[in-house]
Motif scaffolding. Structure first.
Motif, PDB file in Angstrom:
ATOM      1  N   LEU A   8       0.852  -1.183   0.000  1.00 50.62           N
ATOM      2  CA  LEU A   8       0.000   0.000   0.000  1.00 50.62           C
ATOM      3  C   LEU A   8       0.891   1.238   0.000  1.00 50.62           C
ATOM      4  N   ILE A   9       0.771   2.074  -1.033  1.00 51.34           N
ATOM      5  CA  ILE A   9       1.572   3.291  -1.175  1.00 51.34           C
ATOM      6  C   ILE A   9       0.686   4.484  -0.832  1.00 51.34           C
ATOM      7  N   VAL A  10       1.081   5.228   0.204  1.00 49.35           N
ATOM      8  CA  VAL A  10       0.294   6.380   0.649  1.00 49.35           C
ATOM      9  C   VAL A  10       1.138   7.634   0.477  1.00 49.35           C
ATOM     10  N   ASP A  11       0.856   8.397  -0.583  1.00 49.32           N
ATOM     11  CA  ASP A  11       1.585   9.637  -0.853  1.00 49.32           C
ATOM     12  C   ASP A  11       0.709  10.518  -1.740  1.00 49.32           C
ATOM     13  N   ASP A  12       0.527  11.775  -1.344  1.00 55.38           N
ATOM     14  CA  ASP A  12      -0.347  12.665  -2.109  1.00 55.38           C
ATOM     15  C   ASP A  12       0.349  13.243  -3.332  1.00 55.38           C
ATOM     16  N   ASP A  13       1.664  13.045  -3.451  1.00 55.87           N
ATOM     17  CA  ASP A  13       2.396  13.470  -4.641  1.00 55.87           C
ATOM     18  C   ASP A  13       2.229  12.383  -5.702  1.00 55.87           C
ATOM     19  N   HIS A  14       1.468  12.677  -6.753  1.00 59.34           N
ATOM     20  CA  HIS A  14       1.138  11.662  -7.757  1.00 59.34           C
ATOM     21  C   HIS A  14       2.380  11.138  -8.472  1.00 59.34           C
ATOM     22  N   GLU A  15       3.372  11.997  -8.694  1.00 56.99           N
ATOM     23  CA  GLU A  15       4.576  11.553  -9.393  1.00 56.99           C
ATOM     24  C   GLU A  15       5.352  10.544  -8.542  1.00 56.99           C
ATOM     25  N   ILE A  16       5.504  10.836  -7.256  1.00 50.34           N
ATOM     26  CA  ILE A  16       6.217   9.907  -6.370  1.00 50.34           C
ATOM     27  C   ILE A  16       5.428   8.615  -6.222  1.00 50.34           C
ATOM     28  N   ASN A  17       4.113   8.732  -6.096  1.00 52.36           N
ATOM     29  CA  ASN A  17       3.273   7.542  -5.978  1.00 52.36           C
ATOM     30  C   ASN A  17       3.431   6.657  -7.211  1.00 52.36           C
ATOM     31  N   GLU A  18       3.449   7.291  -8.369  1.00 54.76           N
ATOM     32  CA  GLU A  18       3.601   6.526  -9.612  1.00 54.76           C
ATOM     33  C   GLU A  18       4.994   5.913  -9.722  1.00 54.76           C
ATOM     34  N   LYS A  84      11.136  15.060   5.393  1.00 54.56           N
ATOM     35  CA  LYS A  84      11.647  15.574   6.662  1.00 54.56           C
ATOM     36  C   LYS A  84      12.602  14.548   7.267  1.00 54.56           C
ATOM     37  N   ASP A  85      13.856  14.937   7.423  1.00 52.30           N
ATOM     38  CA  ASP A  85      14.880  14.019   7.921  1.00 52.30           C
ATOM     39  C   ASP A  85      15.293  14.378   9.345  1.00 52.30           C
ATOM     40  N   GLU A  86      14.350  14.900  10.127  1.00 57.76           N
ATOM     41  CA  GLU A  86      14.667  15.325  11.477  1.00 57.76           C
ATOM     42  C   GLU A  86      14.567  14.145  12.444  1.00 57.76           C
ATOM     43  N   ALA A  87      15.479  14.143  13.428  1.00 58.37           N
ATOM     44  CA  ALA A  87      15.491  13.054  14.404  1.00 58.37           C
ATOM     45  C   ALA A  87      14.179  12.975  15.153  1.00 58.37           C
ATOM     46  N   THR A  88      13.556  14.136  15.417  1.00 61.43           N
ATOM     47  CA  THR A  88      12.287  14.159  16.151  1.00 61.43           C
ATOM     48  C   THR A  88      11.212  13.387  15.410  1.00 61.43           C
ATOM     49  N   PRO A 105      15.183  12.878  -0.902  1.00 57.00           N
ATOM     50  CA  PRO A 105      15.076  11.927  -2.016  1.00 57.00           C
ATOM     51  C   PRO A 105      15.729  10.601  -1.647  1.00 57.00           C
ATOM     52  N   PHE A 106      15.167   9.518  -2.131  1.00 59.69           N
ATOM     53  CA  PHE A 106      15.667   8.201  -1.794  1.00 59.69           C
ATOM     54  C   PHE A 106      16.093   7.460  -3.054  1.00 59.69           C
ATOM     55  N   SER A 107      16.913   6.464  -2.872  1.00 57.55           N
ATOM     56  CA  SER A 107      17.307   5.595  -3.971  1.00 57.55           C
ATOM     57  C   SER A 107      16.257   4.489  -4.126  1.00 57.55           C
ATOM     58  N   PRO A 108      15.653   4.332  -5.307  1.00 62.59           N
ATOM     59  CA  PRO A 108      14.684   3.247  -5.505  1.00 62.59           C
ATOM     60  C   PRO A 108      15.272   1.873  -5.171  1.00 62.59           C
ATOM     61  N   ILE A 109      16.564   1.693  -5.436  1.00 64.77           N
ATOM     62  CA  ILE A 109      17.207   0.408  -5.144  1.00 64.77           C
ATOM     63  C   ILE A 109      17.222   0.156  -3.642  1.00 64.77           C
ATOM     64  N   GLU A 110      17.565   1.206  -2.864  1.00 64.46           N
ATOM     65  CA  GLU A 110      17.593   1.053  -1.408  1.00 64.46           C
ATOM     66  C   GLU A 110      16.187   0.808  -0.872  1.00 64.46           C
TER      67      GLU A 110
END
Length: 239
Positions: A8-18, A84-88, A105-110
């Motif tokens: 299940l992919i939950v993201d309101d950004d359609h490009e990232i979701n796709e 958001k890459d904050e420790a909190t 941004p993330f690596s699709p492979i990772e």
């Protein structure tokens, strides 16, 4: 990878979701897309996915709220995906029952590697030796693996599945020092899969829940430059 594994992919950004949909389908996964909290909760209930990729920043109900709602009825692996890459945020997300935190941004492979590892870990049959583990008692602390019950004194402590696994492993091997990489491998099945900072977040959450003074922990001690160990000595209360 079997097609029975549904993400299940939950993201309101359609490009990232796709993008996530395409990457996962190439690996043989089935996918379901949701763009709001309401859609995500409905899909989680109707389709019982094998894993949830969950954005934090969503309109209306955010990812943390969605995670809390899913955790009321399901132990499905939840991987936060956030800009958001904050420790909190990691502390909050993992404390609510999330299993991992991936920054954009993330690596699709990772990301694919983490998804596979979490599903593999979640599908592992429980080992026979884990089924017969006895209750551990240390002065004020009780840990019952049969029911995943933890008590500090007479107070029940609510832990996520990974928090309990980490605590039980440390407590079952008191005074043995574990490196971050060893604990990461224990919890996520692949030491090279992600950021061992996640172990620190789980330790932080455990201390908040278990310790009389989290800033001066009694049960889970830090061994500087090495890692962590569980202290099985009686609690020393300040006079």
């Amino acid at each position: 990878m079997s097609l029975k594994n549904t993400i299940l992919i939950v993201d309101d950004d359609h490009e990232i979701n796709e993008l996530l949909t395409m990457s996962l389908k190439r690996e043989g996964f089935q996918t379901i897309s949701a763009y709001t909290g309401v859609e995500a909760l409905r899909a989680a209930q109707e389709h019982s996915p094998d894993l949830v990729l969950l954005d934090v920043l969503l309109p209306g109900m955010d990812g943390f709220q969605i995670c809390s709602e899913i955790r009321k009825t399901s132990n499905v692996p939840i991987l936060f995906v956030s800009c958001k890459d904050e420790a909190t945020d990691k502390v909050i997300g993992l404390g609510l029952g999330g299993d991992d935190f991936i920054s954009k941004p993330f690596s699709p492979i990772e990301l694919i590697a983490r998804v596979k590892a979490h599903i593999r870990r979640n599908n592992m049959p429980q080992k026979q030796e884990e089924q017969v583990d006895e209750t551990l008692v240390f002065d004020q602390l009780l840990i019952d693996p049969a029911t995943h019950r933890v008590l500090v004194g007479d107070k029940p402590i609510a832990l996520s599945a990974k928090e309990f696994k980490l605590l039980f492993h440390l407590a079952k091997n008191p005074n043995r020092v574990y490196k971050n990489e060893q604990l990461f491998s224990l919890l996520w099945d692949d030491v090279h899969m992600g950021d061992t900072h996640t172990v620190m977040v789980h330790i932080y959450n455990l201390r908040k829940k278990l310790e009389q003074n989290p800033a001066k922990p009694h049960y889970i001690r830090t061994i500087r430059g090495v890692g962590y160990k569980f202290n099985d000595k009686p609690v020393e209360f300040a006079e």
